[in-house]
Design an enzyme around this catalytic site. Sequence first.
Site, PDB file in Angstrom:
ATOM      1  N   ASP A  86      -5.042  14.437  -3.584  1.00  0.00           N
ATOM      2  CA  ASP A  86      -5.265  14.000  -4.968  1.00  0.00           C
ATOM      3  C   ASP A  86      -5.051  12.499  -5.154  1.00  0.00           C
ATOM      4  O   ASP A  86      -4.289  11.884  -4.416  1.00  0.00           O
ATOM      5  CB  ASP A  86      -4.290  14.784  -5.861  1.00  0.00           C
ATOM      6  CG  ASP A  86      -4.663  14.689  -7.322  1.00  0.00           C
ATOM      7  OD1 ASP A  86      -5.816  14.364  -7.636  1.00  0.00           O
ATOM      8  OD2 ASP A  86      -3.775  14.943  -8.158  1.00  0.00           O
ATOM      9  N   HIS A 124     -12.822   8.166  -3.085  1.00  0.00           N
ATOM     10  CA  HIS A 124     -13.068   9.299  -2.186  1.00  0.00           C
ATOM     11  C   HIS A 124     -13.335   8.800  -0.761  1.00  0.00           C
ATOM     12  O   HIS A 124     -12.881   9.395   0.209  1.00  0.00           O
ATOM     13  CB  HIS A 124     -14.245  10.143  -2.682  1.00  0.00           C
ATOM     14  CG  HIS A 124     -13.975  10.809  -4.008  1.00  0.00           C
ATOM     15  ND1 HIS A 124     -12.810  11.475  -4.270  1.00  0.00           N
ATOM     16  CD2 HIS A 124     -14.713  10.899  -5.145  1.00  0.00           C
ATOM     17  CE1 HIS A 124     -12.838  11.952  -5.505  1.00  0.00           C
ATOM     18  NE2 HIS A 124     -13.978  11.612  -6.058  1.00  0.00           N
ATOM     19  N   LEU A 158      -5.343  21.577  16.985  1.00  0.00           N
ATOM     20  CA  LEU A 158      -5.166  21.784  15.546  1.00  0.00           C
ATOM     21  C   LEU A 158      -6.331  22.570  14.944  1.00  0.00           C
ATOM     22  O   LEU A 158      -7.496  22.270  15.229  1.00  0.00           O
ATOM     23  CB  LEU A 158      -5.103  20.401  14.868  1.00  0.00           C
ATOM     24  CG  LEU A 158      -5.081  20.383  13.342  1.00  0.00           C
ATOM     25  CD1 LEU A 158      -3.710  20.796  12.821  1.00  0.00           C
ATOM     26  CD2 LEU A 158      -5.437  18.991  12.811  1.00  0.00           C
TER      27      LEU A 158
HETATM   28  C1  FPP Z   1      -8.970  14.706  -5.824  1.00  0.00           C
HETATM   29  O1  FPP Z   1      -8.774  13.403  -6.302  1.00  0.00           O
HETATM   30  C2  FPP Z   1      -9.829  14.656  -4.678  1.00  0.00           C
HETATM   31  C3  FPP Z   1     -11.010  15.324  -4.567  1.00  0.00           C
HETATM   32  C4  FPP Z   1     -11.558  16.185  -5.620  1.00  0.00           C
HETATM   33  C5  FPP Z   1     -11.828  15.171  -3.362  1.00  0.00           C
HETATM   34  C6  FPP Z   1     -11.099  14.964  -2.071  1.00  0.00           C
HETATM   35  C7  FPP Z   1     -12.064  14.493  -1.079  1.00  0.00           C
HETATM   36  C8  FPP Z   1     -11.826  13.601  -0.076  1.00  0.00           C
HETATM   37  C9  FPP Z   1     -10.508  13.063   0.230  1.00  0.00           C
HETATM   38  C10 FPP Z   1     -12.895  13.110   0.795  1.00  0.00           C
HETATM   39  C11 FPP Z   1     -13.969  14.044   1.165  1.00  0.00           C
HETATM   40  C12 FPP Z   1     -13.556  15.197   1.978  1.00  0.00           C
HETATM   41  C13 FPP Z   1     -14.037  15.485   3.197  1.00  0.00           C
HETATM   42  C14 FPP Z   1     -13.682  16.770   3.842  1.00  0.00           C
HETATM   43  C15 FPP Z   1     -14.868  14.566   3.955  1.00  0.00           C
HETATM   44  P1  FPP Z   1      -9.283  13.048  -7.745  1.00  0.00           P
HETATM   45  O2  FPP Z   1     -10.648  12.501  -7.642  1.00  0.00           O
HETATM   46  O3  FPP Z   1      -9.162  14.241  -8.637  1.00  0.00           O
HETATM   47  O4  FPP Z   1      -8.295  11.927  -8.160  1.00  0.00           O
HETATM   48  P2  FPP Z   1      -7.755  11.651  -9.625  1.00  0.00           P
HETATM   49  O5  FPP Z   1      -6.801  12.763  -9.935  1.00  0.00           O
HETATM   50  O6  FPP Z   1      -7.079  10.333  -9.456  1.00  0.00           O
HETATM   51  O7  FPP Z   1      -8.911  11.606 -10.547  1.00  0.00           O
END
Ligand code: FPP
Length: 266
Positions: free
Chosen positions: A43, A60, A154
């Site tokens: 997150d 991201h 893993l």
């Molecule tokens: C939450 O942060 C994160 C996500 C919804 C996406 C997580 C994805 C990645 C780390 C990269 C892509 C994954 C792969 C497998 C390649 P948020 O966007 O909700 O953050 P916020 O709470 O600050 O808005």
Amino acid sequence: MLKKLWNFLSRSRGKKDTVDDIESVMQAVDRERLPKHIAIIMDGNGRWAQRRGMPRTYGHKAGVESLREIVRACNELKIPVLTVYAFSTENWKRPREEVDALMDLLVEYVYKEIDELDRNKVQVRAIGRIHKLPEKCQQAVAFARERTKDNDGLILNLALNYGGRSELVDAVRSILQMTADKKISIKDIDEQLISSHLYTAGLPDPDLLIRPSGDFRISNFLLWQLAYTEFWYTDVMWPDFRKEDLLRAIYDYQNRERRFGGLKQK
Ligand code: FPP
């Protein structure tokens, strides 16, 4: 100042000594008592980017770098399973461009990383309603699964279009189908049977759940499996999350007393 104190307190909760630098944390971690399964809610990407005046997708992208580092670290430590929450069943509500960017990142991640993952014996799996993802994502997931299926390092579980509630719905449907087909009777339904119908069938439940970026929610992640998981959170945003933070979480986990509803071991 207050924030610094809070960070210090939450980081050192349960520790015998404070371990601040990476070398001390590395040495402090007991290699014999590592968690068998770590789950991470990745997150904070959006906020991290917005604080830098950048679009959320920039966060991201940076989050993928953290994922790369944490996968390497877990594999080096010989952690058996890592499950990362990459896209939830609720994330479809986000703007179209963000959803598309996340799907593109998944595809890019698989094809860019697969050689290294395979070389390091990582076994890639996916949990969630994968059949509802765009075709290119399904193909990337199938490719990674197939290419790494015999690896014994893993197990990297990518939670994609994953929701804990929909996982339970799928499990109930599949169990009811078995009763309708007279393969099992109602009295055969127990906790073990339910576990064996989840996407994580055959894997140990997570010992440690890590949530960066300061929120204290489960967010529909592994609802059944997290029953006795130790929860560790940090204010560090996922794009800033490094091996050092992982080691801190593990060290903290190792200094907790797990009772599983029982009493303290004498
Ligand atoms: C939450 O942060 C994160 C996500 C919804 C996406 C997580 C994805 C990645 C780390 C990269 C892509 C994954 C792969 C497998 C390649 P948020 O966007 O909700 O953050 P916020 O709470 O600050 O808005």
